[in-house]
Design a protein around this motif. Structure first.
Motif, short mmCIF file in Angstrom:
data_model
loop_
_atom_site.label_atom_id
_atom_site.label_comp_id
_atom_site.label_asym_id
_atom_site.label_seq_id
_atom_site.Cartn_x
_atom_site.Cartn_y
_atom_site.Cartn_z
N LEU A 851 0.81 -1.22 0.00
CA LEU A 851 0.00 0.00 0.00
C LEU A 851 0.85 1.26 0.00
O LEU A 851 0.32 2.36 -0.17
CB LEU A 851 -0.94 0.02 1.22
CG LEU A 851 -2.17 -0.88 1.16
CD1 LEU A 851 -3.04 -0.65 2.38
CD2 LEU A 851 -2.97 -0.65 -0.10
N THR A 852 2.14 1.14 0.24
CA THR A 852 2.98 2.31 0.40
C THR A 852 4.12 2.33 -0.62
O THR A 852 4.60 1.28 -1.04
CB THR A 852 3.58 2.37 1.82
OG1 THR A 852 4.44 3.50 1.94
CG2 THR A 852 4.38 1.10 2.12
N GLU A 853 4.54 3.56 -0.97
CA GLU A 853 5.72 3.70 -1.82
C GLU A 853 6.98 3.88 -0.99
O GLU A 853 8.09 3.83 -1.52
CB GLU A 853 5.56 4.92 -2.74
CG GLU A 853 4.52 4.73 -3.83
CD GLU A 853 4.39 5.95 -4.72
OE1 GLU A 853 3.85 5.82 -5.82
OE2 GLU A 853 4.84 7.06 -4.31
N PHE A 854 6.81 4.10 0.31
CA PHE A 854 7.97 4.33 1.16
C PHE A 854 8.60 2.99 1.55
O PHE A 854 8.30 2.40 2.58
CB PHE A 854 7.62 5.14 2.40
CG PHE A 854 8.83 5.52 3.22
CD1 PHE A 854 9.74 6.45 2.73
CD2 PHE A 854 9.07 4.96 4.45
CE1 PHE A 854 10.86 6.80 3.46
CE2 PHE A 854 10.19 5.31 5.20
CZ PHE A 854 11.10 6.23 4.70
N VAL A 855 9.48 2.53 0.69
CA VAL A 855 10.20 1.26 0.87
C VAL A 855 11.68 1.55 0.66
O VAL A 855 12.07 2.21 -0.32
CB VAL A 855 9.71 0.20 -0.14
CG1 VAL A 855 10.49 -1.10 0.04
CG2 VAL A 855 8.21 -0.05 0.03
N ILE A 856 12.50 1.07 1.57
CA ILE A 856 13.94 1.35 1.52
C ILE A 856 14.69 0.12 1.02
O ILE A 856 14.51 -0.99 1.55
CB ILE A 856 14.46 1.75 2.91
CG1 ILE A 856 13.72 2.98 3.43
CG2 ILE A 856 15.98 2.00 2.88
CD1 ILE A 856 13.99 3.31 4.88
N ASN A 857 15.53 0.32 0.01
CA ASN A 857 16.40 -0.76 -0.46
C ASN A 857 17.62 -0.83 0.46
O ASN A 857 18.28 0.18 0.70
CB ASN A 857 16.87 -0.50 -1.90
CG ASN A 857 15.72 -0.56 -2.88
OD1 ASN A 857 14.83 -1.39 -2.75
ND2 ASN A 857 15.72 0.32 -3.86
N CYS A 858 17.88 -2.03 0.98
CA CYS A 858 18.95 -2.20 1.96
C CYS A 858 20.15 -2.92 1.35
O CYS A 858 19.98 -3.83 0.52
CB CYS A 858 18.45 -2.98 3.18
SG CYS A 858 17.11 -2.15 4.05
N PHE A 859 21.35 -2.52 1.80
CA PHE A 859 22.59 -3.11 1.27
C PHE A 859 23.53 -3.43 2.43
O PHE A 859 23.44 -2.84 3.51
CB PHE A 859 23.27 -2.15 0.30
CG PHE A 859 22.42 -1.75 -0.87
CD1 PHE A 859 22.45 -2.50 -2.05
CD2 PHE A 859 21.57 -0.65 -0.79
CE1 PHE A 859 21.66 -2.14 -3.12
CE2 PHE A 859 20.77 -0.29 -1.87
CZ PHE A 859 20.82 -1.04 -3.04
N ALA A 860 24.42 -4.35 2.17
CA ALA A 860 25.46 -4.69 3.15
C ALA A 860 26.79 -4.74 2.41
O ALA A 860 26.88 -5.28 1.30
CB ALA A 860 25.16 -6.02 3.83
N LYS A 861 27.82 -4.19 3.02
CA LYS A 861 29.15 -4.19 2.41
C LYS A 861 29.81 -5.54 2.65
O LYS A 861 29.98 -5.97 3.78
CB LYS A 861 29.98 -3.07 3.02
CG LYS A 861 31.22 -2.69 2.22
CD LYS A 861 30.84 -1.94 0.96
CE LYS A 861 32.05 -1.42 0.20
NZ LYS A 861 32.65 -0.24 0.83
#
Length: 958
Positions: A851-861
């Motif tokens: 329902l939301t556009e506020f989604v964060i793509n997460c990364f790990a080094k």
């Protein structure tokens, strides 16, 4: 019966503050991989394990664990009986049970002769006089009993690791399968092996426990009877794991292995006098030495005599002190004949299996998820008339039916013996009905006149795969139990004897298994009069149902839904501006060609590197240091077929490598196949000492060019709406929709009229005084509510009063997958915080996925590269606007149960948000625009609210 009382008590426990399993049950339900009936069975199991302390049912019964609280002074009984029931928990428990089950004679016997009854003996007799936890789970065929077994195993091991000394939790398991055929044992083992433990326990526990599991199928024949030398291969396998195994699972045929290991007299009494000496060759004694053993029994109730023998065998193992519990699994909670229990001068009968702790009826399963059957009775037709009608009916309905997995619909025609199949039914199909022989599969044990090619067993095992083109399955004495073929869509029992009389229900319902989840599916059953009458009788006895009821079943209707409404325009809720990391991956070829042949040859030379070492150490228990060590070179139970193996490699490449391409390298691939498989008794099996998945992966890699991966990172601005209006659909009605319907309507009404949610107390007090005076003048002043009650009645509920600071859509759904009561409580308490109100903050639920556009793509080094570890959607955004009505600051709030504390995937995402994401946005905006708060459902809401309030004052301090 008792199971209905247990369900009521279990539900009370789940809702109580004493239930420590809330997080775990919530986790299982949110995973959404198990059916409701499986989750309910797990809840019951945990209730008896945790709250019931794994005690025998008779003991729980006697202790009053299942009794209803009653004021004895209000019972219409004599004073002598009342006093005795008050002082004797066993007596009261039996009396309460008699009342609940309406056993009037037993109730009268207790009231009239309270001191003359041996209550403990009566209660023990009800529960078969066993002194261990002995529970029966009754679920119909196709409900997922084998997966449920696996779930229980993982749950026990999960708790056993946390509390190794707790005898309530098993460390090892013995699974007893009823049929002697490998076609029954192997699928059961495969289902347990393939069960994903993350469905019931979180990571990292799930993966760690799966690695610990060790499986052994005990189906070998003895090499030397009555020998003290360890030549019984089944005993060898058991002996090799002693003395302290953990995660050992033995799968064994109940009749052929266990019962034959014991000696019984003509009265089916266990005789042990001549076997007092322990030997490493004595299977029955070795099982008695496996610590913390739970026994799981599937469908043994079909053979009454064997059931008696098996119970005595289990009693013997229990006498050795190592049995944790016994779990039975059955399609019915009903006995074939009623059992009589004596209580003084009164005798009462049970037609139900009294240790049934959970029951899910067949009719309910058909309404919920099984195929809906049409049962046709071919009255007046002979065998061939029924087969003709059945096949014509099947072809008209399902000839072109292909299920989602690519398997075609098929029908099973059961025959009473091999001669009938070979000389009557098969010729009738190919000659009279003109069916293509390539579409027919014959499967039976064979005899001197009629043998089958070995490929037929492989074909039988492959029926549910897309590669199988067999549509008409002819069977003799197989496919009654343990046959898991969901694409089976029809069954024909044309004559008496086509199925054993006591298994007509099980055989006829073979075709009801669900194939495609969520779709309404149907099935067809054709019976002659004898089998129809038997089915009707068994449905009545075992399911309290009938053919007519099954034929009239309709799928459960659509659930009631609640319309939802966007308030984005009313709230003028701005977009959320933030910065996101973008990582692009670039592949650089390091080879000009694939060099497939060279890579396969190199793999052949290195195959030994992918093979594990294994050995069996055999010795006598009395002298463990003087034995024999045998090196194992090959082991495995899964059939190996070269063409099917090639097909699997191709399929797992997702079509990037075709079977034709693979066959171009048959010389190399055949050499690999021969190395990783072995032949036994004329059949080929995969050698499970090899890492087969890794080898197949290496083969697929050999068909690709070697590449190097490079990554580039950049920071990009993003804008997100907190509600994608087009995706806001009606929600299924549930108790966690917030606010409720009345409050939702009131909010929408006030939005429309722009009404004030704050009441005018001065005006309201004047109204109160006028009404009170009017009633006083009439002498009716005592009918007027006091001021506080009057004010409360006129005031708005919390959601309505807070409507301008939350609810960007109505209502929020905290009852969906991934939502919880903790989330709803967090919202309610936040709206009441004085600092939240004074700082004019707003809070919006963001946890309903999609329902939301506020989604964060997460990364790990990882080394020099950034690796994408998935998307993160926060549960709540607590925001502060600036003077221009734009969002100035955002506090991301994550609410999770304590069970997630060690979820590695979540912890990695949390680390990214707390460090990289916050820092990235602070650098881009020039101030700390975002902050993050993690609240854990530790059942201490006061601590969480303090934590939240401190964060509010710290972060929103400007």
């Amino acid at each position: 019966m008792l199971y209905s009382i247990i369900q009521e008590k279990k539900n009370q426990w789940l809702l109580s503050g004493d239930c420590a399993m809330g997080d775990l049950i919530h986790y299982i339900r949110n995973k959404g991989q198990l059916r409701d009936t499986q989750v309910e069975a797990i809840e019951t199991y945990l209730f008896l394990k945790i709250e019931g302390q794994n005690k025998p049912l008779w003991q729980l019964f006697s202790d009053g664990f299942f009794t209803q609280e009653t004021d004895l002074s209000k019972l219409n009984i004599n004073q002598h009986a009342r006093e005795y029931l008050a002082s004797n928990s066993s007596a009261y428990a039996l009396y309460d049970f008699a009342k609940q089950q309406k056993i009037q004679g037993l109730e009268n016997e207790i009231v009239n002769n309270p001191t003359n009854l041996d209550y403990e003996n009566i209660i023990k007799s009800i529960f078969y006089k066993v002194n261990y936890a002995d529970y029966l789970m009754s679920l119909p065929m196709g409900a997922g009993k084998t997966f449920l077994m696996a779930a229980f195993m993982y749950l026990d091991l999960y708790f056993a690791e946390k509390e190794p000394e707790n005898k309530a939790f098993a460390h090892n398991f013995l699974v007893l399968i009823p049929s002697g055929l490998k076609s029954s044992i192997v699928p059961s083992l495969k289902n347990i092996f393939n069960f994903d433990p993350t469905w019931v326990i979180p990571e990292p526990y799930a993966s760690n426990l799966k690695k610990m599991l060790k499986f052994d199928v005990l189906d070998e024949q003895k090499s030397a009877k009555k020998s003290n030398k360890a030549r019984n291969p089944n005993a060898q396998k058991v002996n090799a794991c002693l003395p302290n195994p953990f995660g050992q699972i033995f799968v064994v045929n109940a009749e052929k292995v266990i019962l034959e290991s014991f000696k019984f007299n003509a009265q089916t009494e266990l005789e042990l006098a001549e076997t007092e000496k322990d030997t490493s060759n004595d299977l029955k004694r070795l099982f008695g030495q496996i610590p913390n053993l739970t026994i799981l029994i599937d469908e043994v109730h079909h053979a009454a005599t064997d059931d008696i023998k098996l119970r005595q065998a289990v009693n013997y193992w229990h006498s050795k002190g190592n049995i944790t519990s016994v779990l039975g699994f059955s399609g019915t909670p009903y006995l074939q004949g009623a059992e009589t229990i004596k209580a003084g001068n009164y005798a009462f009968k049970f037609s139900q299996i009294t240790n049934t702790v959970y029951y899910y009826p067949l009719v309910t399963a058909v309404k919920k998820f099984l195929k809906t059957p049409t049962i046709q009775k071919g009255e007046g037709l002979d065998r061939f008339g029924i087969i003709r009608k059945g096949i014509e009916n099947f072809d008209a309905l399902y000839k072109n039916k292909v299920y989602k997995n690519g398997a075609i619909a098929k029908i099973a025609i059961y025959c009473s013996n091999i001669e009938v199949l070979e000389k009557e039914v098969y010729p009738f199909l190919i000659s009279t009905l003109k069916i293509n022989p390539a579409e027919i599969l014959k499967f039976h044990g064979g005899n001197k006149q009629h043998t089958l090619p070995k490929e037929n067993e492989l074909e039988f095992r492959s029926l549910d795969l897309a590669i199988s083109k067999k549509r008409y399955i002819l069977l003799v004495q197989v496919g009654k139990e343990g046959w898991d073929c969901p694409s089976l869509t029809g069954v024909i029992l044309s004559q008496k004897g086509d199925s054993p009389q006591n298994m007509v229900l099980q055989t006829a319902c073979r075709c009801l298994r669900q194939v495609d989840k969520g779709k309404e599916e149907t099935a067809l059953i054709w019976l002659n009069k004898d089998n129809a009458d038997t089915l009707n009788k068994q449905l009545k006895q075992e399911q309290n149902s009938s053919i007519d009821e099954l034929n009239n079943i309709k799928r459960a209707g659509k659930t009631e839904t609640i319309e939802r409404h966007s308030r984005m325009e009313y709230l003028q809720l701005p977009i959320v501006e933030f910065y996101q990391m973008k990582v692009t991956y670039q592949s650089i070829d390091e080879e000009e060609t694939t060099n497939t042949k060279a890579k396969l040859k190199a793999l052949i030379k290195k195959l030994a590197d992918y093979k594990a070492s294994a050995l069996i150490s055999t010795s006598e228990i009395a002298n463990i240091d003087t034995g024999t060590i045998d090196i194992i070179h090959e082991t495995g139970i899964h059939f190996a077929n070269y063409k099917q193996w090639i097909f699997q490699i191709s399929r797992e490449s997702f079509g990037l490598i075709t079977a034709v391409q693979l066959h171009e390298y048959d010389p190399e691939l055949n050499e690999i196949f021969d190395s990783i498989s072995f032949e036994k008794e004329g059949q080929r099996f995969f050698n499970e000492l090899y890492d087969l998945d890794l080898i197949q992966s290496k083969i697929r890699v050999a068909f690709s060019i070697k590449r190097d991966l490079q990554t580039d990172t950049e920071v990009i601005p993003k804008e997100a709406e907190l509600l994608i209006a087009a995706k806001l659909t009606a929600a299924e009605k549930n108790h966690r929709l917030y606010p409720n319907e009345a409050e939702t309507h009131k909010i929408l009404e006030l939005d429309k009229s722009n009404g004030n949610v704050n009441i005018d107390l001065v005006k309201l007090k004047l109204e109160y005084d006028e009404k009170k005076k009017a009633l006083d003048d009439m002498g009716m002043g005592d009918m007027m509510k006091d001021w506080e009650a009057f004010k409360s009645e006129k005031d708005y509920a919390l959601p309505v009063k807070a409507k301008n600071n939350t609810f960007h859509y109505l209502p929020y759904n905290f009852g969906g997958s991934g939502s919880s009561g903790f989330e709803m409580e967090t919202l309610q308490k936040t709206l009441q915080l004085s600092d939240f109100k004074e700082k004019a903050l707003e809070i919006y639920y963001n946890g309903e996925r999609g329902l939301t556009e506020f989604v964060i793509n997460c990364f790990a080094k990882e080394g020099k590269y950034w690796k994408n570890i998935g998307k993160y959607t926060t549960d709540f955004l607590l925001i502060k606007r600036n003077d221009k009505n734009n969002i100035h600051k955002v506090l991301l709030i994550e609410t999770k149960g304590a069970l997630y504390a060690e979820d590695k995937v979540f912890q990695r995402k949390k680390k990214y948000i707390e460090t990289d994401f916050l820092q990235l946005n602070q650098e881009q905006f020039g101030y700390q625009r975002f902050d993050f708060l993690y609240l854990e459902d530790s059942k201490n809401m006061a601590a969480n609210l303090t934590k939240l309030n401190n964060k509010i004052n710290q972060f929103f301090n400007d």
